[in-house]
Design a protein around this motif. Structure first.
Motif, PDB file in Angstrom:
ATOM      1  N   ARG A 101       2.332  37.268 -83.011  1.00  0.00           N
ATOM      2  CA  ARG A 101       4.155  38.510 -83.307  1.00  0.00           C
ATOM      3  C   ARG A 101       3.816  38.976 -83.401  1.00  0.00           C
ATOM      4  O   ARG A 101       4.666  40.259 -82.836  1.00  0.00           O
ATOM      5  N   ALA A 102       2.990  39.602 -84.456  1.00  0.00           N
ATOM      6  CA  ALA A 102       3.220  40.891 -84.499  1.00  0.00           C
ATOM      7  C   ALA A 102       2.286  42.064 -83.838  1.00  0.00           C
ATOM      8  O   ALA A 102       2.181  42.823 -84.691  1.00  0.00           O
ATOM      9  N   GLY A 103       1.548  41.042 -82.794  1.00  0.00           N
ATOM     10  CA  GLY A 103       1.595  41.954 -81.677  1.00  0.00           C
ATOM     11  C   GLY A 103      -0.787  41.874 -82.557  1.00  0.00           C
ATOM     12  O   GLY A 103      -0.650  42.405 -83.082  1.00  0.00           O
ATOM     13  N   VAL A 104      -0.950  42.384 -81.106  1.00  0.00           N
ATOM     14  CA  VAL A 104      -2.745  43.364 -81.734  1.00  0.00           C
ATOM     15  C   VAL A 104      -3.244  44.061 -80.941  1.00  0.00           C
ATOM     16  O   VAL A 104      -2.907  44.905 -80.472  1.00  0.00           O
ATOM     17  N   VAL A 105      -3.997  44.765 -82.077  1.00  0.00           N
ATOM     18  CA  VAL A 105      -3.610  46.235 -81.783  1.00  0.00           C
ATOM     19  C   VAL A 105      -5.778  46.813 -81.166  1.00  0.00           C
ATOM     20  O   VAL A 105      -6.805  45.105 -81.554  1.00  0.00           O
ATOM     21  N   THR A 106      -6.343  47.259 -79.896  1.00  0.00           N
ATOM     22  CA  THR A 106      -7.914  47.197 -80.169  1.00  0.00           C
ATOM     23  C   THR A 106      -8.445  48.861 -79.853  1.00  0.00           C
ATOM     24  O   THR A 106      -7.393  49.485 -79.866  1.00  0.00           O
ATOM     25  N   GLN A 107      -9.519  48.936 -79.388  1.00  0.00           N
ATOM     26  CA  GLN A 107      -9.652  50.075 -78.760  1.00  0.00           C
ATOM     27  C   GLN A 107     -10.097  49.897 -77.487  1.00  0.00           C
ATOM     28  O   GLN A 107     -11.604  49.256 -78.050  1.00  0.00           O
ATOM     29  N   SER A 108     -10.793  49.969 -76.711  1.00  0.00           N
ATOM     30  CA  SER A 108     -11.592  50.042 -75.938  1.00  0.00           C
ATOM     31  C   SER A 108     -10.306  51.613 -74.501  1.00  0.00           C
ATOM     32  O   SER A 108      -9.530  51.157 -74.550  1.00  0.00           O
ATOM     33  N   SER A 109     -11.409  52.096 -74.218  1.00  0.00           N
ATOM     34  CA  SER A 109     -10.882  52.808 -72.509  1.00  0.00           C
ATOM     35  C   SER A 109     -11.945  52.080 -71.306  1.00  0.00           C
ATOM     36  O   SER A 109     -11.356  52.423 -70.159  1.00  0.00           O
TER      37      SER A 109
END
Lengths: 331, 331
Positions: A75-83
């Motif tokens: 529920r708190a969500g997902v974070v990532t780094q990628s173009s």
């Protein structure tokens, strides 16, 4: 409790991943070409992850990691780094789970890739180019908004998810003499190696890497990951470096990494386009380029290749189609 | 004994064809795209004949007709006329049966297509452009060298072979509300209609034709085949006219023929390229163009589409990729 995403994954994790992503990910076809077999002098079985949702194998790992989250964390969500493909894969997986996704992208990333991420409903956060700026931006998002970081390859659930492509390939193909995948950060190759090592027969597991981004090849020679090089290759999906975790799996389970230069990769890519009628991105063609450059090594063997993705920039595709001999020029 | 190739084929012939070509033809995948489903507002199931051997559904009919020949007739070889997919399909089928093939091609045919025919081991015979010159050249080859003519669509075994794609599609998809194929000479649509009419449920069978080659559409309206028009369309596979035999089947078994202009066809083709990562030729994209132009007609229905082929000229593909808005320019 230790974060399970930090373990080295095992074959059981790949099997759990397969069950978890069933119904979300496509079971992609395994295709063959008599023309390419004749050209290569061996049996080639292509697992078509360019036909996977969001256009690359990355959706398998992203989907597994997103659906492995406990409900509270999700529920708190997902974070990532990628173009690139992982960003779109995370965005789609979070859309399917109906949870928020934030993708940190460097300034200058191709608009088409950003459009795909936004189309799947993720929030974009821009940062300056370079790993340090990206890491700082991710840390800032996590500190401010919370959520779970899902790294593109340095994550046990992601690696296990990527392994499901090889699992399907063996299920379809039966035995293979060789299994080859491209290698960038090493997630796909690690997951595939776990699956190959669980087969009853001995399978040679090979990575295929562009000459201009040969950090995995050299890392296995010198005995530790190399993270301080700049990659120079048209294979935009393979510019990353191994993490310690993927290095450890490759060191244990992979038999070698072959290299191909960009001209050979683009020639192999055009063969897949024109002979197999499949649109693949340059990264996908590195294994075929390596096979064609080493005919004696593969002669009469049964070789499984994972075509990793099909997200090629239309303008570049037009150029590569029109001018076979100016293949490695870039915009 | 009457020549069996002159009959109207029936569903039993399609089933015989399926058994005859098994092991030679690929069972092609049926692929879906959530993105295209959302865009079209219906369920689209794509039968990927661009992934068929020799790059098009044409191999099914050619293979069935070639392998249906009695041994004596087969030894004398096969003759056909085609500068396109049927020529390559006949060449490959004859190579597999180890019998001679002669393909009559008009001057000015694209070199890439001729190269494919020669690569499969067929003999090329050049003739002046135009149907009369082609027919004369074929008659001359048959009189001088003997052999059996296998017409690209005016042949019961060819039509039955083309129907096997739809047979596989229903086997994979279960029920469909609509089945759509492109229509040129009508072989694929005829074979597909035979299969649809043999289903337990009622299936709407539609052809999809370029505006600039709408002879099949108009023929069904006025009540007889039209053979005196020049086609003007980028869909090089759909410039032929119906024969009386395919007209008769379409008149009996097809519910209608929709039309799309070349700009809409090329836009649909680019969607298949970029969203599905499949290389298809313009002819393949006519059904999708018709679906997208008629959303109310197809809303929420389950629509099977046969992607007929993937043999697109690389230079043209480059142009179409690079310049979406100059799509219908031709060399």
């Amino acid at each position: 409790m230790p974060d399970p995403s930090l373990r080295l994954p095992a074959i059981a994790d790949v099997r759990h991943a397969a069950a978890r992503i069933a119904g979300h990910a496509h079971v992609t076809p395994v295709l063959r070409s008599a023309t390419l077999d004749a050209l290569a002098g061996c049996e080639l079985l292509f697992k078509c992850e360019n036909l996977q949702r969001a256009g690359a194998f990355k959706f398998r790992g992203a989907c597994n990691a997103v659906f492995a989250l406990e409900d509270d964390a999700a529920r708190a969500g997902v974070v990532t780094q990628s173009s690139g493909n992982h960003g779109a894969a995370i965005a789609l997986a979070c859309k399917l789970r109906r949870i928020p996704a934030t993708v940190v992208v460097p300034e200058g990333a191709p608009q088409a890739k950003l459009d795909a991420i936004v189309a799947y409903g993720a929030r974009l956060v821009r940062c300056a180019p370079g790993m340090a700026a990206r890491d700082a931006a991710v840390a800032e998002v996590l500190a401010r908004d919370g959520g779970t970081l899902i790294h593109p390859f340095d994550n046990a659930e992601v690696i296990a998810g990527q392994g499901t492509a090889a699992l399907e390939l063996f299920g379809h193909a039966g035995t293979l003499d060789v299994l080859m995948t491209p290698v960038g950060g090493g997630g796909l190759l690690s997951g595939s190696a776990l699956v190959a090592r669980a087969q009853a027969q001995r399978v040679e597991v090979l990575g295929a890497e562009p000459q201009g981004a040969r950090d995995a090849h050299d890392a296995l020679e010198i005995g530790h990951p190399i993270t301080d090089r700049n990659a120079e290759t048209v294979c935009d999906g393979l510019r990353g470096h191994l993490a310690q975790r993927t290095y450890d799996i490759l060191k244990r389970d992979v038999d070698g990494i072959l290299l191909a230069d960009d001209d050979a990769v683009l020639a192999a890519m055009r063969l897949v386009w024109t002979r197999m009628k499949l649109l693949v991105e340059p990264s996908s063609a590195v294994p075929l380029a390596c096979v064609l450059a080493n005919p004696a090594r593969f002669r009469r063997r049964r070789v499984g290749i994972i075509l990793s993705g099909g997200n090629v920039d239309p303008a570049m595709a037009g150029q590569w189609f029109s001018s076979p001999d100016s293949g490695n020029s870039r915009p």
